[in-house]
Motif scaffolding. Structure first.
Motif, short mmCIF file in Angstrom:
data_model
loop_
_atom_site.label_atom_id
_atom_site.label_comp_id
_atom_site.label_asym_id
_atom_site.label_seq_id
_atom_site.Cartn_x
_atom_site.Cartn_y
_atom_site.Cartn_z
N ASP A 137 0.83 -1.20 0.00
CA ASP A 137 0.00 0.00 0.00
C ASP A 137 0.87 1.25 0.00
O ASP A 137 1.61 1.50 0.96
CB ASP A 137 -0.91 -0.01 1.22
N ASP A 152 -11.09 -1.77 -8.99
CA ASP A 152 -11.18 -2.64 -7.82
C ASP A 152 -12.63 -2.87 -7.39
O ASP A 152 -13.04 -4.00 -7.12
CB ASP A 152 -10.35 -2.08 -6.67
N ASP A 211 -6.48 -0.91 -8.36
CA ASP A 211 -7.05 -0.72 -7.02
C ASP A 211 -6.70 0.67 -6.51
O ASP A 211 -5.59 0.93 -6.06
CB ASP A 211 -6.49 -1.79 -6.08
N ARG A 240 -10.68 -9.67 1.59
CA ARG A 240 -9.53 -8.82 1.90
C ARG A 240 -9.12 -8.01 0.69
O ARG A 240 -9.01 -6.79 0.74
CB ARG A 240 -8.36 -9.69 2.38
N TRP A 241 -8.85 -8.70 -0.41
CA TRP A 241 -8.39 -8.04 -1.63
C TRP A 241 -9.51 -8.03 -2.66
O TRP A 241 -10.31 -8.98 -2.73
CB TRP A 241 -7.18 -8.75 -2.24
N ASP A 300 -9.67 -11.25 -4.85
CA ASP A 300 -9.88 -12.57 -4.26
C ASP A 300 -10.85 -13.44 -5.05
O ASP A 300 -10.79 -14.67 -4.98
CB ASP A 300 -10.38 -12.43 -2.81
N HIS A 318 0.17 -9.37 -6.30
CA HIS A 318 -0.16 -8.10 -5.68
C HIS A 318 1.07 -7.20 -5.77
O HIS A 318 2.18 -7.62 -5.39
CB HIS A 318 -0.55 -8.29 -4.20
N HIS A 351 -2.82 -7.49 -9.37
CA HIS A 351 -3.55 -6.55 -8.52
C HIS A 351 -2.60 -5.41 -8.16
O HIS A 351 -1.65 -5.61 -7.41
CB HIS A 351 -4.06 -7.28 -7.28
N LEU A 372 -2.01 -2.09 -6.30
CA LEU A 372 -2.57 -1.33 -5.19
C LEU A 372 -2.00 0.08 -5.20
O LEU A 372 -0.79 0.28 -4.99
CB LEU A 372 -2.26 -2.02 -3.87
#
Length: 855
Positions: free
Chosen positions: A15, A260, A292, A308-309, A312, A323, A353, A355
């Protein structure tokens, strides 16, 4: 080791705005394993002391790139990923490569800033905070080119789309800025038949050279505001391109970018993911990029998903997930390379993914602090990705800050020049493709067609079909050889075989389409022992491998979107999608409304897709009766569709052949029958198939044309009930017009048919559907316009309803009988319906039904 491999991504530095989750106590101090080696623990990479290898696991799994593959069923696939992550760290970029990455990041950011500054009132739906998703897409395209792919098809929604258009598909800046100018210039013209679309929905295509000089076509699929619906369309286009290349997965790549919130929230995502390992739909794996930005418009993740993600959901479809921290450009590039390597090795989808965050509001004019004040305090103090990367280069002694400033100055100059060019450019849209001539007349050799019909009934030596199926084949053979006739399913097979024998590809898919939902088709015949099967249409040497038919998953949206995408990329192919029941097509209404009906007007995209929608009222209830004909007629305008309701096998055959050879393709909606599949009267002479042309209107007369006093117009199977009633009643004064095509409306053909009845006194439209559904409100004013009578055209059918049909068979039969009586009854019983009579309770049918009840 298992804990890091399974859950390392939970503790990774992913993050950009928040510190990673603390590593559990039990993993902070790895056990001392004296005398053991890393290979004895199953670790990959160089063999070394086990304790040293364990201390390296956080670096492997908890950096800015996390691995999420514990859910994969295939141990070989999991081991492939573990080996890649447990090797020594990959080398960094050299000076030239690092400078190139920085210059790209500057271009991505500078375009967004320029558009916000020069066009402040326009929505651009900025990618800032997720700039590296553009970088990933660029890298995927480069890798596809290096591996000699022929096509890359990109599907995405609006976030960052303008950056993908310019920096991936090479739309010139000036061309993009023309779209800004077109929305404010009073001299901008849009021709009839074209609406254009907002710039963040547009597609573009370009060609680049691969490593060996092989050309690579890169296409961004146009999309509507419906966020995820372009994804299956892109997959279908990719499959079409691969089929053109001999179904070589390496020849095409699909890259799908998702938001996302949408990746979690939109059901079409699950439908699309489900396609990736199905034989009829696989493309050797797509690469999904989940953008995301930690918020969906104003809704945060905790309010928008139960996982959570956001990625998922892909775990359930056996897709590996990477990620990655959006602020780490090198980690993002590594993710792209790993994804392509895995896809090439295993042919599976991969999810990346990314972030990051959203630097501005949902659009540039939106104020995000109304709902996320603290989040946006963090974002506004957070440096842009390009500046972070420049600082990283400075730390490595590679002059990042100087390169950053020089790159910004250079791209800003190019952007200003492009904007000046756009102000002087013409913004008149291209005219739509002309529609005439629409059709290529077909004249077939009856002898050759008969041979083809018989060939489709042959089984190989030693092959024994199931007895019930053999009886179907025997019945078709007897009908063909003894009477020279074919039923509906046999005519359909002949149409597909005829198109394929002309050298055109044919693809059909749908739920249970191979057998047919009504046990009518039997494209593939299973042996009596259940150990083998035979598909005559595919095996026939006349079709030369140009036909494929697939059972689809039990979904409508993704499959119809896939077939639409296929039809746009392989426009010479006859692509067919069949609904199990026509009613179920409304599960794909977004694809129908936004792509099939409007795709050419908005984006200039042509398609000859065929939709087969079983339709007809047989007392089976509200969900197995109506394909919602009224919705297609509402969508029909500017020659965008053909909507047909054929009632004979010859008509259906000619319609499909005509669609395959139409010189100006457009989608075809066919309301196909259910009960007519086995109706004794719904058969055709083989000669009608060979010599006939699709007739928009068919006429049936109970007696001599000069005796006709009432003309009843209808579509579909109702004709057979009307004709039976006329015959049973000995009526000589009734003619029935079948409107086999409803759009484009066959006005001239109706005029010519009515001219044959000089003594006609009343003209009626009859239908099975309620008056507020079906064709009534579309067709009644058009029939009135072409009618030779002074009075309006009457209506005989069910009154307005909220549900499409009765749920009880006995009530259905009673009402069906009443509407036939109303259509054929004397004028005193039926009455004449004026314009106000279209309000169901005052309709002719309602009055007739009341009178019948009183009697």
């Amino acid at each position: 080791v298992d804990a890091y491999r399974r859950d390392g991504h939970r503790w990774a530095d992913l993050d950009p705005l928040h510190a990673p989750e603390a590593t559990p106590d039990e993993l902070r101090q790895p056990p001392e394993l004296t005398g053991l080696r890393s290979r004895e623990l199953g670790l990959h990479g160089p063999d070394r002391d086990a304790a040293e290898a364990l201390r390296a696991l956080p670096r492997s799994y908890c950096g800015t790139l996390g691995l999420d593959v514990w859910h994969l069923r295939d141990q070989e696939q999991r081991d492939w990923w573990f080996e890649r992550f447990e090797q020594d760290a990959p080398p960094g970029l050299d000076a030239a490569g690092a400078t190139d990455v920085l210059e790209r990041l500057v271009e991505i950011d500078a375009l967004e800033r320029f558009m916000q500054r020069v066009y402040p009132s326009h929505k651009t739906l900025s990618v800032q905070g997720l700039d590296t998703t553009v970088l990933i897409t660029q890298r995927l395209v480069e890798l596809a080119a290096d591996r000699d792919a022929s096509y890359v098809d990109i599907g995405m929604a609006h976030r960052g789309r303008l950056n993908i258009l310019t920096h991936v598909t090479a739309m010139p800046y000036a061309r993009l800025f023309v779209e800004f100018e077109a929305s404010v210039r009073t001299d901008a013209l849009v021709p009839l038949g074209s609406t254009g679309d907002v710039k963040q929905h547009l597609g573009w295509e370009t060609e680049i050279a691969g490593r060996s000089g092989h050309p690579l076509r890169v296409a961004l699929i146009p999309n509507p505001s419906h966020l995820e619906f372009a994804s299956p369309v892109a997959l279908g286009a990719s499959r079409a391109h691969q089929d053109e290349q001999g179904r070589r997965p390496g020849s095409g790549l699909a890259v799908l970018l998702h938001g996302d919130a949408a990746f979690t929230g939109q059901g079409v995502v699950a439908e699309t993911l489900n396609l990736h390992q199905l034989e009829g739909f696989r493309i050797g794996g797509a690469v999904h990029i989940v953008q995301d930005n930690q918020i969906g418009f104003t809704t945060e993740g905790r309010d928008g998903r139960s996982t959570r993600w956001p990625s998922d959901i892909a775990r359930g479809y056996d897709a590996p997930i990477l990620h990655v921290n959006a602020d780490d450009a090198l980690a993002c590039l590594r993710a792209a390379e790993l994804a392509m390597d895995f896809r090439e090795r295993f042919g599976h989808d991969v999810v990346i993914h990314v972030l990051g965050y959203r630097r501005l509001g949902h659009s540039e004019t939106d104020e995000p602090t109304f709902t996320q004040a603290e989040l946006y305090r963090q974002i506004r103090s957070h440096p842009p990705i390009a500046e972070l990367f420049a600082g990283r280069l400075d730390e490595a002694g590679l002059a990042g800050a100087a390169t950053l400033e020089a790159a910004r100055a250079g791209v800003d100059e190019r952007l200003r020049a492009a904007a000046a060019e756009a102000k002087l450019a013409s913004v008149e849209a291209s005219p739509p493709v002309p529609r005439d001539p629409r059709r290529r007349p077909h004249a077939l050799d009856p002898v050759a067609l008969g041979a083809l019909a018989e060939d489709l009934l042959q089984l190989p030596p030693g092959f024994t079909a199931l007895p019930k199926v053999q009886r179907v084949l025997d019945r078709r053979r007897a009908m063909l050889l003894d009477e020279g006739k074919v039923d509906w399913a046999h005519a359909e097979l002949l149409a597909l075989a005829n198109v394929a024998s002309d050298g055109l590809p044919v693809r059909m898919s749908g739920q249970d389409s191979v057998r047919g939902a009504f046990t009518q088709r039997h494209l593939t015949i299973t042996a009596a022992d259940g150990l083998s099967s035979w598909t005559p249409l595919v095996a026939s040497p006349l079709t030369a491998g140009r036909v494929e038919v697939w059972n689809s998953p039990l979904s409508e949206t993704a499959v119809l979107g896939f077939e639409y995408g296929y039809s746009t990329a392989r426009r010479h192919a006859l692509t067919i999608w069949e609904a199990q029941f026509g009613d179920f097509a409304n599960g794909a209404q977004v694809i129908i409304d936004q792509f099939i009906a409007a795709g050419e007007a908005k984006w200039g995209v042509q398609s000859r897709l065929v939709m087969l929608l079983p339709h007809g009222y047989e007392g089976s209830g509200p969900e197995h009766s109506s394909a919602r004909l009224e919705r297609f007629l509402q969508l029909a305008a500017e020659d965008n569709l053909t909507v047909a309701v054929p009632t004979t096998p010859a008509q259906y055959f000619s319609l499909l052949v005509q669609q395959a050879h139409d010189l100006a393709p457009r989608p075809l909606v066919v309301l196909t029958p259910k009960s007519l599949l086995r109706h004794k009267a719904a058969v055709s002479d083989l000669d009608d198939l060979a010599t006939g042309v699709f007739s928009e209107v068919l006429t049936w007369v109970g007696g001599a044309a000069t005796e006709v006093r009432r003309v009843v117009a209808c579509s579909g199977k109702l004709f057979y009930e009307l004709a039976d009633a006329v015959t049973a009643g000995g009526r000589q004064d009734v003619a029935v017009l079948r409107l086999e095509q409803l759009y484009p409306f066959p006005a001239q053909a109706v005029r010519e048919a009515l001219a044959a009845f000089p003594a006609v006194e009343s003209f009626v439209w009859s239908q099975e559907e309620p008056e507020n559904m079906g064709a009534a409100r579309y067709v009644l004013p058009r029939l009135t316009e072409v009618s030779p009578l002074v009075m309006p055209v009457g209506y005989a059918g069910r009154p307005d309803r909220s549900a499409v049909a009765e749920g009880y068979g006995a009530e259905h039969a009673r009402q069906q009988k009443a509407l036939v009586q109303a259509a054929l009854g004397p004028a005193s019983r039926f009455g004449h319906v004026d314009a106000a009579g279209l309000a169901g309770p005052t309709s002719g049918f309602a009055r007739s039904l009341a009178a019948t009840t009183q009697d």
